[in-house]
Scaffold this active site. Structure first.
Site, PDB file in Angstrom:
ATOM      1  CE  LYS A  13      32.258   5.903  11.783  1.00  0.00           C
ATOM      2  NZ  LYS A  13      31.698   6.809  10.788  1.00  0.00           N
ATOM      3  NE  ARG A  88      36.943   7.891   7.827  1.00  0.00           N
ATOM      4  CZ  ARG A  88      36.630   9.079   8.282  1.00  0.00           C
ATOM      5  NH1 ARG A  88      36.764  10.126   7.531  1.00  0.00           N
ATOM      6  NH2 ARG A  88      36.184   9.224   9.487  1.00  0.00           N
ATOM      7  NE  ARG A 122      28.942  15.485  15.085  1.00  0.00           N
ATOM      8  CZ  ARG A 122      29.341  14.426  14.391  1.00  0.00           C
ATOM      9  NH1 ARG A 122      28.997  13.215  14.782  1.00  0.00           N
ATOM     10  NH2 ARG A 122      30.085  14.571  13.319  1.00  0.00           N
ATOM     11  NE  ARG A 155      34.233  17.225  13.767  1.00  0.00           N
ATOM     12  CZ  ARG A 155      34.075  15.918  13.608  1.00  0.00           C
ATOM     13  NH1 ARG A 155      33.920  15.145  14.657  1.00  0.00           N
ATOM     14  NH2 ARG A 155      34.089  15.361  12.427  1.00  0.00           N
ATOM     15  NE  ARG A 166      33.060  14.810   7.932  1.00  0.00           N
ATOM     16  CZ  ARG A 166      32.418  14.883   9.099  1.00  0.00           C
ATOM     17  NH1 ARG A 166      31.764  15.963   9.439  1.00  0.00           N
ATOM     18  NH2 ARG A 166      32.438  13.859   9.913  1.00  0.00           N
TER      19      ARG A 166
HETATM   20  P1  AMP Z   1      35.853  11.864  11.477  1.00  0.00           P
HETATM   21  O1  AMP Z   1      35.719  12.482  12.811  1.00  0.00           O
HETATM   22  O2  AMP Z   1      36.001  10.372  11.516  1.00  0.00           O
HETATM   23  O3  AMP Z   1      34.799  12.288  10.508  1.00  0.00           O
HETATM   24  O4  AMP Z   1      37.249  12.394  10.879  1.00  0.00           O
HETATM   25  C1  AMP Z   1      37.481  13.765  10.679  1.00  0.00           C
HETATM   26  C2  AMP Z   1      38.497  13.952   9.578  1.00  0.00           C
HETATM   27  O5  AMP Z   1      39.737  13.300   9.932  1.00  0.00           O
HETATM   28  C3  AMP Z   1      38.108  13.366   8.230  1.00  0.00           C
HETATM   29  O6  AMP Z   1      37.288  14.224   7.486  1.00  0.00           O
HETATM   30  C4  AMP Z   1      39.473  13.140   7.594  1.00  0.00           C
HETATM   31  O7  AMP Z   1      40.006  14.346   7.104  1.00  0.00           O
HETATM   32  C5  AMP Z   1      40.320  12.702   8.769  1.00  0.00           C
HETATM   33  N1  AMP Z   1      40.336  11.216   8.942  1.00  0.00           N
HETATM   34  C6  AMP Z   1      39.829  10.492   9.980  1.00  0.00           C
HETATM   35  N2  AMP Z   1      40.040   9.177   9.807  1.00  0.00           N
HETATM   36  C7  AMP Z   1      40.704   9.045   8.627  1.00  0.00           C
HETATM   37  C8  AMP Z   1      41.186   7.938   7.885  1.00  0.00           C
HETATM   38  N3  AMP Z   1      41.035   6.678   8.302  1.00  0.00           N
HETATM   39  N4  AMP Z   1      41.826   8.198   6.720  1.00  0.00           N
HETATM   40  C9  AMP Z   1      41.992   9.439   6.267  1.00  0.00           C
HETATM   41  N5  AMP Z   1      41.544  10.525   6.905  1.00  0.00           N
HETATM   42  C10 AMP Z   1      40.901  10.352   8.081  1.00  0.00           C
END
Ligand code: AMP
Length: 215
Positions: A13, A88, A122, A155, A166
């Site tokens: 994405k 989400r 990554r 990360r 996740r």
């Molecule tokens: P991502 O990089 O999008 O995978 O986000 C990393 C982490 O940030 C996720 O595993 C969540 O803990 C938190 N996070 C990101 N976006 C959201 C969201 N819309 N709602 C809740 N937690 C989020």
């Protein structure tokens, strides 16, 4: 052009959003990036967010929605935006509806083995944030950023045990959100199993077919 990009972690994405942002001149807003920035700043909010993120859990709706609401009120969002990583949960879908009107939701899909391969390879520059992949986009020298010489790292939540969590968390919530946008006629699906050079033109074509024009 108010867009939402959806799909499991590792589907790419972020890469597609960066390309669309450049081509169509709208900001790419990633809640994951915003949350990591906040955590890095060491603020009180950042400390709170870290408790959830490092366990692979979603951050509470009210915290993330407030961050998004503020970000969307910035002047650079007046012509549109790409939301990546939000909404989400169904509560976030509801809250987003109150904040703004969404024009199109793109759901990117890919087979599980493709996703796992992408995530585990990554690496990110600790200094400038450039993203690499040890197989598909390797740096010239392993572990070192081509752009700034910074150290590359994996990360915490890209590590296999957290990735599994996740994906689990994502899957639990994702079907209902997709169904919701499909029912409203806002959903488009893009197969993202192939390399970015193949997927990106597909996304541009889709957006043009919906009447969205370049900047
Ligand atoms: P991502 O990089 O999008 O995978 O986000 C990393 C982490 O940030 C996720 O595993 C969540 O803990 C938190 N996070 C990101 N976006 C959201 C969201 N819309 N709602 C809740 N937690 C989020």
């Amino acid at each position: 052009m108010r867009l939402v990009f959806m799909g499991p972690p590792g589907v790419g994405k972020g890469t597609y959003a960066t390309a669309v942002s450049r081509e169509f001149g709208i900001p790419h807003i990633s809640t994951g990036d915003m949350i990591r920035e906040e955590m890095k700043s060491g603020s009180e909010l950042g400390v709170k967010l870290r408790e959830y993120v490092e366990k692979g859990l979603l951050v509470p709706d009210e915290l993330v929605t407030e961050m998004v609401r503020k970000r969307l009120s910035n002047a650079d969002c007046s012509l549109g935006f790409i939301l990546d990583g939000y909404p989400r949960t169904l509560k976030q879908v509801e809250d987003l509806d109150k904040i703004t009107k969404i024009d199109l939701v793109i759901n990117f899909t890919a087979r599980d083995e493709v996703i796992i391969d992408r995530i585990s390879g990554r690496r990110i520059c600790r200094n400038c944030g450039t993203i690499y992949h040890i197989k598909y986009m390797p740096p010239k020298t392993p572990g070192v950023c081509d752009k700034c010489g910074g150290e590359l790292y994996q990360r915490e939540d890209d590590k296999p045990e957290v990735v599994k969590k996740r994906l689990e968390v994502y899957r639990q919530q994702f079907a209902a959100i997709i169904d919701h946008y499909r029912a409203r006629g806002l959903l488009a699906e893009v197969d993202a199993s192939e390399q970015a050079e193949v997927v990106i033109p597909r996304v541009f074509e889709l957006l043009r077919s919906k009447g969205f024009t370049m900047k």
